[in-house]
Scaffold this active site. Structure first.
Site, PDB file in Angstrom:
ATOM      1  N   ASP A   1      37.367  50.417  30.822  1.00 23.06           N
ATOM      2  CA  ASP A   1      37.721  49.127  31.049  1.00 23.06           C
ATOM      3  C   ASP A   1      36.620  48.207  31.262  1.00 23.06           C
ATOM      4  O   ASP A   1      36.292  47.619  32.306  1.00 23.06           O
ATOM      5  CB  ASP A   1      38.644  49.008  32.522  1.00 23.06           C
ATOM      6  CG  ASP A   1      39.314  47.993  32.465  1.00 23.06           C
ATOM      7  OD1 ASP A   1      39.303  47.123  31.908  1.00 23.06           O
ATOM      8  OD2 ASP A   1      40.470  48.267  33.316  1.00 23.06           O
TER       9      ASP A   1
ATOM     10  N   SER B   1      38.074  43.111  40.333  1.00 25.59           N
ATOM     11  CA  SER B   1      38.179  43.562  38.898  1.00 25.59           C
ATOM     12  C   SER B   1      36.899  43.151  38.344  1.00 25.59           C
ATOM     13  O   SER B   1      36.641  41.696  38.040  1.00 25.59           O
ATOM     14  CB  SER B   1      39.324  43.170  38.187  1.00 25.59           C
ATOM     15  OG  SER B   1      40.416  43.911  38.563  1.00 25.59           O
TER      16      SER B   1
ATOM     17  N   HIS C   1      40.351  44.321  30.908  1.00 25.17           N
ATOM     18  CA  HIS C   1      41.489  43.668  31.414  1.00 25.17           C
ATOM     19  C   HIS C   1      41.295  42.214  32.043  1.00 25.17           C
ATOM     20  O   HIS C   1      42.113  41.446  31.979  1.00 25.17           O
ATOM     21  CB  HIS C   1      42.566  44.429  32.389  1.00 25.17           C
ATOM     22  CG  HIS C   1      42.046  44.416  33.898  1.00 25.17           C
ATOM     23  ND1 HIS C   1      41.411  45.607  34.234  1.00 25.17           N
ATOM     24  CD2 HIS C   1      42.217  43.720  34.889  1.00 25.17           C
ATOM     25  CE1 HIS C   1      40.988  45.357  35.629  1.00 25.17           C
ATOM     26  NE2 HIS C   1      41.592  44.224  36.105  1.00 25.17           N
TER      27      HIS C   1
HETATM   28  N1  ARG Z   1      45.436  47.586  38.220  1.00 22.23           N
HETATM   29  C1  ARG Z   1      44.151  46.673  37.877  1.00 22.23           C
HETATM   30  C2  ARG Z   1      44.108  45.654  38.595  1.00 22.23           C
HETATM   31  O1  ARG Z   1      44.830  45.123  39.072  1.00 22.23           O
HETATM   32  C3  ARG Z   1      44.499  46.300  36.389  1.00 22.23           C
HETATM   33  C4  ARG Z   1      44.568  47.194  35.326  1.00 22.23           C
HETATM   34  C5  ARG Z   1      44.900  46.445  34.140  1.00 22.23           C
HETATM   35  N2  ARG Z   1      45.452  47.539  33.105  1.00 22.23           N
HETATM   36  C6  ARG Z   1      46.858  47.557  32.833  1.00 22.23           C
HETATM   37  N3  ARG Z   1      47.148  48.706  32.103  1.00 22.23           N
HETATM   38  N4  ARG Z   1      47.448  46.645  33.063  1.00 22.23           N
HETATM   39  O2  ARG Z   1      43.038  45.245  38.967  1.00 22.23           O
END
Ligand code: ARG
Length: 716
Positions: free
Chosen positions: A223, A651, A87
């Protein structure tokens, strides 16, 4: 003030060992003083100097802020190979994708350096050093210095410190506030700008679970994506150029295939963006009732329109994939936070802290003089609601909702030239604008944007106080009797911006008359005027907030001087340490600390937008050929949880074992603790990581890109 802070800091050092291991985003340069003993007692095998050092290579040299801190990445080879989240590379993967080369759907793997794809605008930043400069910034400032004079003195001092630090180096320097501007640090950094895409799994792996599983555990997402840092042949940062070469870092992380067990030591270095752990009950109410509610309302309308458009074909899906993911991720964050804050009684916890603070202040006349008004000042700053509501709506609706309005602002420099009527300059400005059009129109659908504009402007008109209404919205009520769709349809039809051909024709023959009459451009100008008025009121109603927050945090730290404290995240590098572990999210429910490929088979539905399970992966699951990537239990572990304290910006961060070897990549937090940015939840809050063995198995066995694994330093 200065002295007092030094006392606080002395206290912090004294009681370093009393801190709980899991909570805290620690400054790497202070780990040697504050945390290292505790870390050793938990199993860490490295010295503080091996984690953060100015003179020798250390772990920090293998961890970079990606895109100025929107994500983190780690270097895993001597040739500058980077691992981050899928992501975090999503925008680039999306931009390189087309219906013919659908890297979102199919993945992408460079087989050699010359196949690696450049990404203008992408950057990674190294931390060179960080240093406490509080005493220099606050020199000559006392408790009685007025807010205005304090601000001016600080700005002057910061300018001097930055100038000195920059000296003749090519590094970037910045002094940044911590603890609500009670402490200041000087950060020296170096940014590389030629970052190429090396590989990505298909989104059925990299984004498995999609929006459904996002922010949740159990998780099976692979991911990750891979990039490489390139530099000029002399090793210095440079813009993309064919002759640039792979960067040779001071340190790269070895990768461990040993796997993780429950209670194993785990630590993360990365770039958490923002936490609000010192937020008051007043701020909390505002976050829930104003910020989150407005975001939820505006985004759910906008996302529904985009979702419809994306479902209509591959071109549409690719066009809006990245915009949708970013917007929806923040939307779900706000939904989760608004559920979590009341469920975990965070308001009550904040009120308890405020009561303790007030009692402590009242015990001592000197404290009363200094801190007596702090909470009333904060309460007052949140009293005026209309301007806050308008502020949030202006952001969600006017700036981040429909895209065409903000885009039309790009014509302002041409507009100026048209006014001054210099033919050469007009042509220059028109050409410059023309050259930038791909970036916008490739991922833009005017019909979709129009629908968003109709719904959101209506929302703005209905929910924002009259004095903050931009004049263009009045015509919607007057001439179109509140039919916003009819109104925006006219607006878009008569404007030169929504259609690329129209705009290009205009840029070939720019005319002041046409631009002055353009309804989209004029709407944007009236929005800017409204935003200005909101800004004036907002600044006035919150004038006392900055100083009150600073005093509140200073007071809290003084009151808790027996505890080790850490500053809120602010996109600077932080370390969090803790352990691999499971979770009991609610009565009768237990979450294991790891997941396996079996979960893919359980969740997978061929062709499903969120849970697609590619045939090749199904076959590989049945063959169960995991080789050296298998766990001791002979399954393939996909993800695992730790109690590391992370937030957005982390992330892509490396999860490391006691030897500083890479064991996973952090990529999410869990639904049960979405309130964690405001109050850490020791029993519930989990950091969700992809197991590095899953990552390597995908690269090696699924993608057939073993050459990339061979580039790494593998610890078997
Ligand atoms: N929740 C994750 C974060 O903010 C991002 C994941 C991205 N994936 C998604 N399905 N939008 O770090």
């Amino acid at each position: 003030m200065k002295k007092l802070l030094i006392t606080i800091f002395a206290f912090i050092l004294l009681f370093a060992n009393q801190v709980k291991a899991d909570e805290g985003m620690w400054l790497p340069s202070l780990v040697g003083k504050l945390n290292i003993d505790k870390m050793h007692s938990m199993g860490l095998k490295l010295s503080a100097e091996q984690i953060y050092s100015i003179n020798n290579s250390s772990l920090k040299d293998a961890v970079v802020a990606m895109d100025r801190g929107s994500c983190t990445a780690e270097i895993v080879s001597a040739d500058g190979l980077l691992l981050t989240n899928h992501h975090c590379g999503f925008g680039e993967i999306q931009k390189h994708s087309s219906v013919e080369h659908d890297y979102l759907q199919d993945g992408f793997w460079a087989q050699s350096h010359d196949q690696e794809l450049p990404n203008p605008g992408k950057s990674v930043t190294f931390l060179v050093s960080m240093e406490d400069v509080t005493s220099r910034v606050l020199d000559g400032i006392s408790d009685t210095t007025s807010v205005a004079s304090r601000r001016a003195k600080m700005a002057d001092a910061i300018a001097v410190i930055e100038k000195q630090a920059r000296g003749t180096t090519k590094y970037e320097v910045s002094v940044r506030p911590l603890f609500e501007a009670n402490i200041f640090y000087l950060f020296i950094t170096e940014t590389f700008r030629d970052i190429r895409l090396v590989g990505t799994p298909p989104q059925s792996i990299g984004k498995f679970g999609g929006e459904t599983d996002n922010w949740m555990w159990p998780r099976h997402t692979g991911d990750f994506s891979m990039f490489r840092i390139y530099c000029a042949p002399d090793g210095k940062p440079a813009n993309y150029a064919k002759e640039n070469v792979p960067y040779h870092p001071k340190h790269h992380l070895p990768v461990s295939l040993k796997g993780v067990q429950e209670n194993d030591y785990a630590m993360i270095l990365g770039y958490p963006g923002r936490t609000n752990r010192y937020l008051t009950s007043y701020g909390l109410k505002n976050t829930m009732e104003v910020v989150n509610n407005i975001r939820i309302k505006a985004r759910s309308a906008k996302l529904e329109i985009i979702r419809d458009y994306m479902a209509k074909g591959d071109k549409n899906r690719i066009q809006y994939a990245s915009k949708f993911a970013i917007s929806s991720n923040e939307y779900k964050y706000s939904v989760g936070q608004n559920l979590g804050l009341p469920a975990l009684h965070v308001t009550g916890k904040k009120l308890a802290i405020e009561k303790e603070f007030t009692d402590w202040v009242n015990l001592d006349p000197a404290r009363k003089v200094k801190y007596g008004n702090v909470l009333t000042d904060i309460a007052n700053a949140y009293r005026s609601v209309d301007d806050r509501i308008a502020f949030e709506y202006s952001r969600e609706v006017l700036l981040e909702g429909p895209e065409i309005f903000k885009f039309s602002l790009n014509i302002s420099s041409l507009h100026n030239e048209l006014r001054s009527n210099d033919k050469e300059k007009i042509k220059e400005a028109a050409n410059r604008f023309k050259a930038s059009l791909d970036g916008f129109y490739n991922d833009y659908d005017a019909q979709t944007d129009l629908k968003i504009a109709a719904v959101l402007t209506k929302m703005y008109a209905e929910n924002v106080a009259t004095k903050y209404q931009p004049s263009f919205l009045a015509s919607a009520t007057r001439k179109y009797k509140g039919d916003y769709l009819a109104y925006t349809t006219q607006l878009y039809k008569k404007s030169i911006f929504p259609e690329r051909q129209k705009l290009e024709a205009f840029l070939d023959k720019p005319s002041l008359k046409i631009l002055d009459k353009d309804p989209v451009y004029n709407a944007m100008i009236s929005m800017m005027e409204a935003i200005k008025i909101i800004g004036v009121d907002y600044r006035q109603s919150t004038a006392g907030l900055e100083n009150a927050k600073k005093l509140f945090v200073a007071g809290l730290n003084e009151m808790n001087s027996d505890k080790t404290i850490y500053p809120d995240a602010n996109s600077s590098m932080r370390l969090t340490y803790g352990r691999v572990g499971d979770c009991n999210p609610r009565d009768g429910v237990h979450y294991s600390y790891f997941t396996t490929l079996k979960g893919y088979a359980e969740k997978g539905v061929t062709g499903d937008p969120d849970f697609d399970f590619p045939q090749q992966l199904i076959d590989m699951y049945h063959a169960a050929d995991y080789g050296r990537y298998a766990d001791k239990d002979r399954t393939l572990h996909t993800c695992f949880t730790t109690n590391n304290d992370i937030t957005g910006g982390n992330s892509g961060s490396p999860v490391m074992n006691a030897n500083g070897e890479l064991i996973g990549i952090a990529f999410d937090g869990n639904w049960e603790a979405m309130s964690g940015d405001i109050a850490y939840e020791p029993d519930l809050q989990k950091c969700i990581n992809v197991d590095i063995r899953f990552v390597l198995w995908i690269i090696d066995k699924y993608a057939g890109a073993k050459h990339l694994v061979d580039e790494m330093t593998i610890i078997e």
